[in-house]
Structure formats: structure tokens, C-alpha cells
Scaffold this active site. Sequence first.
Site, mmCIF file in Angstrom:
data_model
loop_
_atom_site.group_PDB
_atom_site.id
_atom_site.type_symbol
_atom_site.label_atom_id
_atom_site.label_comp_id
_atom_site.label_asym_id
_atom_site.label_seq_id
_atom_site.Cartn_x
_atom_site.Cartn_y
_atom_site.Cartn_z
ATOM 1 C CG ASP A 129 -9.324 1.368 -10.380
ATOM 2 O OD1 ASP A 129 -8.967 1.253 -9.189
ATOM 3 O OD2 ASP A 129 -8.767 2.121 -11.190
ATOM 4 C CG ASP A 143 -4.709 5.605 -5.973
ATOM 5 O OD1 ASP A 143 -4.512 4.461 -5.532
ATOM 6 O OD2 ASP A 143 -5.201 5.835 -7.097
ATOM 7 N N GLY A 182 -8.115 -2.257 -0.931
ATOM 8 C CA GLY A 182 -8.539 -3.246 0.064
ATOM 9 C C GLY A 182 -7.431 -4.155 0.561
HETATM 10 C C1 GLA Z 1 -6.276 4.184 -9.386
HETATM 11 C C2 GLA Z 1 -7.527 4.388 -8.521
HETATM 12 C C3 GLA Z 1 -8.595 5.044 -9.369
HETATM 13 C C4 GLA Z 1 -8.094 6.367 -9.898
HETATM 14 C C5 GLA Z 1 -6.785 6.162 -10.673
HETATM 15 C C6 GLA Z 1 -6.121 7.474 -11.016
HETATM 16 O O1 GLA Z 1 -6.491 3.288 -10.419
HETATM 17 O O2 GLA Z 1 -7.970 3.170 -8.009
HETATM 18 O O3 GLA Z 1 -9.782 5.241 -8.606
HETATM 19 O O4 GLA Z 1 -7.889 7.239 -8.815
HETATM 20 O O5 GLA Z 1 -5.844 5.423 -9.917
HETATM 21 O O6 GLA Z 1 -4.931 7.304 -11.696
#
Ligand code: GLA
Length: 542
Positions: free
Chosen positions: A368, A308, A347
Site C-alpha cells: 500500500d 484483494d 505484486g
Molecule cells: C489492502 C489493500 C488496500 C485496501 C485495503 C482494504 O491493504 O492493499 O489498497 O484495499 O486492503 O482493507
Amino acid sequence: MRKDVIWSSMAGSVLRMCGAFCIGLLILCNSHGIEAQTLSHPSPALAIGGSWIGSVEGPYGTVEFHYEFKLAKNGTLSGAQQANSGDFPILDGRVIGDAIHFTEILGDFGSTAKTEFNGEIEADQIRLTIGSAGPQAASSKSGAPAFPPLVLHRGEPLPSFRAGPLDYRTLPRPVLPALRNLPWNGLAKTPPMGWNSWNRFATAIDDKTVREIAAAIAANGMKDAGFQYIVIDDGWEWKRDSDGAILPNPKFPDMKALTAYVHSLGLKIGIYSSPGPRTCGGYEGSYGHEEQDARTLADWGFDYLKYDWCSARRIYPRAQMQVVYQKMGEALEATHRPIVFALCQYGLDHVEQWGPSVGANLWRTTEDISDSFDSMLQNGLAESDLASFAGPGHWNDPDMLEIGNSGMSSTEYETHLSLWAMLAAPLLAGNDVRTLSADTRKILLNKEVIAVDQDPLGEQGHRVSRSGKTETWIKPLHGSAYAIALFNWSSTAQPLSIRWSDLQLHPKSIRDLWGHRNLKTHGNELSVQVPAHGVVMLRVKN
Ligand code: GLA
């Protein structure tokens, strides 16, 4: 879910989503700052050291702020704003009487622009104005719109396993490999299915819960329906040992035992990290330890890594994003363990075009998801033009499922699964599967809809027509079959019809995948009533 955890997710998302725009909005506000004065007269009553929490309505909804303040005797204020992209150190901080002033650098890599925070300390609250010179500046002479004041109250400290503040300006830039195409790892021939801890548990996740979830999936029919990967998202990390190896926090006492347990159930297990020094939840990331972390995760027995972007935005220019992901792709390859590689960078920068080159099996295409019809729809429809980038081994990922988390109606959750299946999206349940209601089970375990998602042809479906708030989608399936979804995004039921000749189809059989019945094939037209926010999903054999 703890409020600070919600905050931790939201604030980072908002900062990520709005980036320069929010900061632009902030600096639209007047920024006089407190004139430099002697710092020698802080009020003795102002013991503001410690944790403070507040929220403000921003352009993308409510954003929570969490501060850890330290006040020196001479009035110098230090500490950090704890955000989910890592902490933002407090700069130029000072307290004079009951006035407080500090700045933060909130922008992406390379930004030096400081955002000003000014305000007043009252007995049990701190009233801050963002980007202006205190409450009185809310109606500034320039007439610039003021960002609403932020009122902080005493709050709980964030979980202690989060990593501490960092001064990003002093961190070295790691050596990056030359850009190249990595070969496919042979995994994820169909979209990965499983469960991920984030949507339901956020960082309140531990060994016991993961074991219970895995046991439930093995026993409640989900495993039989294809759910396979149990993915631990953010919140497992702690710190590094003297050799630099990552350690799980005490909520995960024995990672090897955990992966062995999940494997013993005939399931696979996944984990989460970030190319930045901090994950989105503010935990230790893989920055500078990419190869070492890949080896550790492989050694522990993991089969899936979600990687991430988070605080990497503060280390690397955007132009380096692909090669930063390639670095972990290479590190995973070098472990010789089959590990599904899931990119999460929302994305950005047309990831669908380069995801496969960095060894990725799936890549998030959006911000998210949240447990609402609008959010689900926004994430799903953002993929309507990306069909050509999906195929066996490589999938567009509109984020995890919210089915069973109770923010949507059953009809809406049926639409959620149907849209994800038409998109050939990864199906990672995001609910507490230890307790499945009859309704959730009926939706999440609809094997006929799952079969559309998992069809071996691996083609992502696409929209064939749209009229107002109704849409018809088609997804080619193996064996001269097609899935057809008639969606109704509106809040009233709508009659919809398909003319088979328009789709160049001559159905030999038509199966209603939510009604679980066969429909008559005669005639060139099929008319159905589609419920509000609902779907009619068909499998047609041509
Ligand atoms: C981001 C990601 C989420 C999750 C959080 C964890 O927001 O997009 O899917 O993994 O981090 O902190």
C-alpha cells in the site's frame, strides 16, 4: 480516520510485508511459556474480557494490535486478535493470577508455528511480551534480542459490520479450475482513471459519501479530465443471506440505487472483495461464493472489481494464487457484464507475467502507498523494470494517488502525478474531492500530464539515465511524440540537461507540461533547473 481502522490496515500490511521475517524476528525471542499450572485460581479482579488496543514498533514501523478477550471462570482465555487479514484466534490461552499466556498461528497457509504471548495484567493495562515468557524474560539468558513489550489498553470494539473470527484450519479448500488463459475483456484500453475511497476514508465510507464524491467529480472538472470509475473499497460488506448472497451493510442501503445514481452522472462505479473469507479490513470476502458474488455485483450494476488477496493467504498455498484469481476472472466473464478486473496482491509471484491470463486489466505491483514522498517513490520506482508488461487492456498499478491528502508538498504531488503518468499507471484519486484546493485542482487536473498517462499507444515509460538522485525517463507517445521527465529525488534543486542526440530525437516542438508553455527547439541541449523532490516534464514532437 479511526485509530482501529489505521491499525487494521497497518497490521495486515506489516504481516503481509514481513511475513516469515517478522515471525522469524518474533521467534528469535526466547520462548519459555508459562509452565502448566492449575487454572483454578484466576484473580477475581481480572475482568479482562472485552476490547484491548496497543501498538509496538516493529521492523516496518508502528503496528497496532486489537484483541477481543473472553475469560472463563476457570481462567481459560479465548477470543481473537482482530487483524486486517482476518482474525487470529487465541490458542492455549490462560490467566493465572495476574499472568497471562496465549499463542497465535500467524504464518501463511500451511504454517503451524505458534507465536507465544506472555505477560502481566495490571489494573488498566496488559503488558505483553511477544515470543517470550513475560516481562522478566526481556533480557533472556540466551541473550536473544527481545521484541519490545506490547502494552494494551482498553479500547473501542471494531465496527460491528466486520465479520467474526474464523478457525482457518477447519475451512474446506474450494475446487479450483484448471489453469488456462482467459481472453481479454476488451476494457481499459488506456489506464483506468477514477477515484477510490480507501486512501482518504478507509472503512469509514457510506452511500452518502460515495454519492457526494460522484456528484463532485461530475461537476468539478474531474469527469471532463477523464476520471470515470468511482470505486468503493473495503467496508461496504456485511453478511450472507440464507441463500449465501452477500449483503451490503446498512451504510449502503440500496446498491442498485447507488450504481444507478452514479451511472446517471455519466460515470462508472467499482467495488471491492477478496478471494479469502475475510477482506483486509476483516469484512466478509468472496471465498466459496465467487460465482455468486460476481453475479450479485453485476446485477447491482458494478463496472469494476478490485480483488484483494488478504486472508486468501491463509487458505491457499502461494502456488495456487494464479488459479484463484482465474476463478474470479471466469466468474466475471460469465456475467457478460463489462467489469474491469483489478488484482490486488501486492505484486507477489510476478503477477505482471500472468495478470492478463486471469482476465485482469490491472494488477497492483507493491504494498500500500502512504501519503509520503518516500512511500510514493518506493511504489513508483518498483515498476521501473516492468514496462514490457503494460499495454492497452493490461496495466501495472503502483497504487492509488495521494494528491490532495496533505502529506506531501505541491512539488512532490506534481512529481507523483508525473511519475504515475510516465508509468502509464491507473490514476485513481484518493482524496476528498468534494473540497479541492486550488493547488490540488491545478495538479490533479493537469490535462497535459494526464494525456501522457492516457496516450493511446499505451506504452509504459522507462528510465534512460540516472546520475546520483536525478533520473531521466522517456515514454513514447502516438504520432511520433515522446514524454520526457527529468526527476530530482534529492532535497536540493539540481541543474539537469538533455542532449537530444543521446535520445535520437530532433524536436520540432517542446512543451513544458507543468509550466504550460512552449520551449525553444534550437540547439542539441536543453538545460533546466529541477526543484528538490521535483520534476520537469516535457512533451516533445519529433
Ligand atoms: C489492502 C489493500 C488496500 C485496501 C485495503 C482494504 O491493504 O492493499 O489498497 O484495499 O486492503 O482493507
